[in-house]
Design a protein around this motif. Structure first.
Motif, short mmCIF file in Angstrom:
data_model
loop_
_atom_site.label_atom_id
_atom_site.label_comp_id
_atom_site.label_asym_id
_atom_site.label_seq_id
_atom_site.Cartn_x
_atom_site.Cartn_y
_atom_site.Cartn_z
N GLY A 219 0.51 -0.67 -0.41
CA GLY A 219 -0.05 -0.03 0.03
C GLY A 219 0.64 1.61 0.25
N ASP A 220 0.25 2.30 0.80
CA ASP A 220 1.28 3.54 0.43
C ASP A 220 2.18 3.23 1.33
OD1 ASP A 220 0.12 5.13 -1.32
OD2 ASP A 220 -1.54 5.59 0.76
N GLY A 221 2.29 1.91 2.52
CA GLY A 221 3.80 1.56 3.38
C GLY A 221 5.36 1.71 1.79
N VAL A 222 4.70 1.16 0.63
CA VAL A 222 6.19 1.50 0.24
C VAL A 222 6.77 2.34 -0.16
CG1 VAL A 222 4.96 -1.09 -1.83
CG2 VAL A 222 4.66 1.87 -2.21
N TRP A 223 5.81 4.33 -0.35
CA TRP A 223 6.81 5.07 -0.17
C TRP A 223 7.88 4.91 1.08
CZ3 TRP A 223 6.42 7.77 -3.92
CH2 TRP A 223 5.07 7.95 -4.69
N ALA A 224 7.84 4.50 2.35
CA ALA A 224 8.95 4.05 3.04
C ALA A 224 10.31 3.65 2.38
CB ALA A 224 8.99 2.98 4.27
N LEU A 225 10.49 2.69 1.63
CA LEU A 225 11.21 2.45 0.92
C LEU A 225 11.83 3.74 -0.55
CD1 LEU A 225 9.86 -0.95 0.17
CD2 LEU A 225 12.04 -0.35 1.19
N ALA B 151 4.03 -6.00 -5.20
CA ALA B 151 4.84 -5.60 -6.41
C ALA B 151 3.85 -4.81 -6.63
CB ALA B 151 5.07 -6.68 -7.03
N GLU B 152 2.65 -4.99 -6.70
CA GLU B 152 1.26 -4.28 -7.47
C GLU B 152 1.70 -2.89 -6.94
OE1 GLU B 152 -2.67 -5.32 -7.38
OE2 GLU B 152 -2.32 -6.58 -7.95
N GLY B 153 2.28 -2.98 -5.29
CA GLY B 153 1.83 -1.69 -4.85
C GLY B 153 3.15 -0.58 -5.61
N MET B 154 4.13 -0.48 -5.97
CA MET B 154 4.59 -0.20 -6.43
C MET B 154 4.70 0.52 -7.96
SD MET B 154 8.91 -1.78 -5.60
CE MET B 154 9.36 -0.92 -6.91
N LEU C 43 7.00 3.27 -8.69
CA LEU C 43 8.01 3.10 -8.19
C LEU C 43 8.73 2.23 -9.06
CD1 LEU C 43 7.43 3.69 -4.73
CD2 LEU C 43 8.91 5.52 -5.92
N ALA C 44 10.44 2.13 -9.04
CA ALA C 44 11.19 1.09 -9.49
C ALA C 44 11.63 0.64 -8.45
CB ALA C 44 11.92 1.41 -11.04
N GLN C 45 12.63 -1.01 -9.21
CA GLN C 45 13.34 -1.04 -7.99
C GLN C 45 14.41 -0.47 -7.79
OE1 GLN C 45 12.36 -4.05 -6.69
NE2 GLN C 45 14.16 -4.20 -5.23
N GLU C 46 15.00 0.79 -8.53
CA GLU C 46 16.23 1.62 -8.53
C GLU C 46 15.73 2.52 -7.76
OE1 GLU C 46 15.19 0.49 -11.21
OE2 GLU C 46 14.89 2.13 -13.58
N ASP C 47 14.56 3.14 -7.25
CA ASP C 47 13.96 3.65 -6.68
C ASP C 47 14.38 4.17 -4.91
OD1 ASP C 47 12.93 5.09 -9.14
OD2 ASP C 47 11.81 4.23 -9.05
N LEU C 48 14.22 2.43 -5.45
CA LEU C 48 14.31 2.02 -3.02
C LEU C 48 15.18 2.17 -2.93
CD1 LEU C 48 12.16 -0.78 -3.88
CD2 LEU C 48 11.85 1.53 -3.42
N CYS C 49 15.03 2.51 -1.40
CA CYS C 49 16.47 2.52 -0.66
C CYS C 49 17.39 1.48 -0.21
CB CYS C 49 16.27 3.93 0.34
SG CYS C 49 15.34 2.73 1.56
N ILE C 50 16.77 -0.07 -0.25
CA ILE C 50 17.72 -1.14 0.44
C ILE C 50 16.92 -1.86 -0.49
CG2 ILE C 50 17.91 -0.47 3.05
CD1 ILE C 50 15.13 -1.65 2.74
N ASP C 51 17.20 -2.88 -1.03
CA ASP C 51 17.15 -4.31 -1.61
C ASP C 51 15.95 -4.73 -0.94
OD1 ASP C 51 19.06 -4.29 -3.71
OD2 ASP C 51 20.12 -5.39 -3.15
N ALA C 52 14.85 -4.35 -1.85
CA ALA C 52 13.30 -5.58 -0.71
C ALA C 52 12.65 -6.14 -2.32
CB ALA C 52 13.04 -4.61 -0.51
#
Lengths: 130, 120
Positions: free
Chosen positions: B41-47, B80-83, B88-97
């Motif tokens: 959900g909107d929790g993906v923004w934490a990444l 994946a759907e939330g991203m 959001l793409a994998q390279e936008d994330l601050c850690i590997d998830a």
């Protein structure tokens, strides 16, 4: 069955806090055990000793206190979440030199490890979100 | 070893909810639980890597999250759907998830002894 009950909702903000209370009461009446009730997030406000609900409304804090006294139930409050929100035991009040101790009895300020410890010794974990 | 899952589904900086949930994950690992964290959900923004909570006078969540592997919390998952919904793409994330489908998230949840933060 042994339950760990986590309360994330403050009293009166929604019905969740009251539902948690009812759940504990019903589980105990049905012969189940409660390892610990853990108050987390805004749920720590449940332990505030300065709440004065109107006389014609239920007193949730009093009901938690009665339940705890009747069944030797442990009411654990996350210390980090509590300090941040002004729920202070006498010890913490002295340590941080605040005007008043605000933690109701028999609530106890404890570390998060007590939540994990309760989960480890329970069959089920149930959470009452805000 | 007991398995617990922390589900971060609220947007970051809307209260202390996400941060306090991450703290529970860290303590769980210290107490030798097998801890997983799922962002959905909107929790993906934490990444999101480009965060700075200094103007909000709060701790920057991405900095806290980058400490998770040191606490031995290495099972990190993202919906994946939330991203996709949020661009959001994998390279936008601050850690590997690891991205998970809805069915995979369901399987992850069924495999746990306790799920923290399951409902928002």
């Amino acid at each position: 069955m042994i339950f760990t009950v986590a309360v994330h909702s403050p009293p009166y903000a929604s019905s969740a806090n009251h539902h948690a209370l009812q759940f504990c009461r019903t589980a105990i009446d049905a012969g189940h055990g409660i390892a610990r009730v853990f108050f987390y997030h805004e749920g720590v406000y449940t332990a505030l000793n300065s709440q004065v609900p109107p006389q014609d409304e239920g007193d949730i804090v009093l009901q938690w206190q009665q339940l705890a006294a009747d069944h030797n139930l442990e009411l654990a409050v996350c210390i980090a979440n509590a300090l941040k929100r002004g729920v202070l035991s006498a010890d913490e009040q002295k340590r941080y030199e605040r005007a008043a101790a605000t933690l109701a009895e028999p609530f106890q300020l404890v570390g998060l490890g007590q939540l994990i410890d309760a989960i480890a010794s329970s069959d089920r974990y149930i959470e009452f979100p805000a | 070893m007991k398995k617990i899952l922390c589900v971060v589904s609220r947007p970051p900086y809307q209260g202390s909810h996400d941060l306090e949930l991450i703290e529970a994950a860290m303590v769980g690992a210290v107490f030798e639980m097998q801890v997983s964290v799922l962002f959905r959900g909107d929790g993906v923004w934490a990444l999101h890597a480009g965060q700075n909570a200094a103007p909000l006078q709060q701790r920057t969540l991405s900095h806290v999250l980058s400490a998770l592997p040191t606490y031995d919390v290495k099972r990190l998952y993202v919906c994946a759907e939330g991203m996709t919904e949020r661009g959001l793409a994998q390279e936008d994330l601050c850690i590997d998830a690891t991205p998970l489908s809805m069915a995979e998230q369901q399987a992850l949840m069924s495999d746990q002894q306790a799920v923290l933060g399951a409902q928002t």
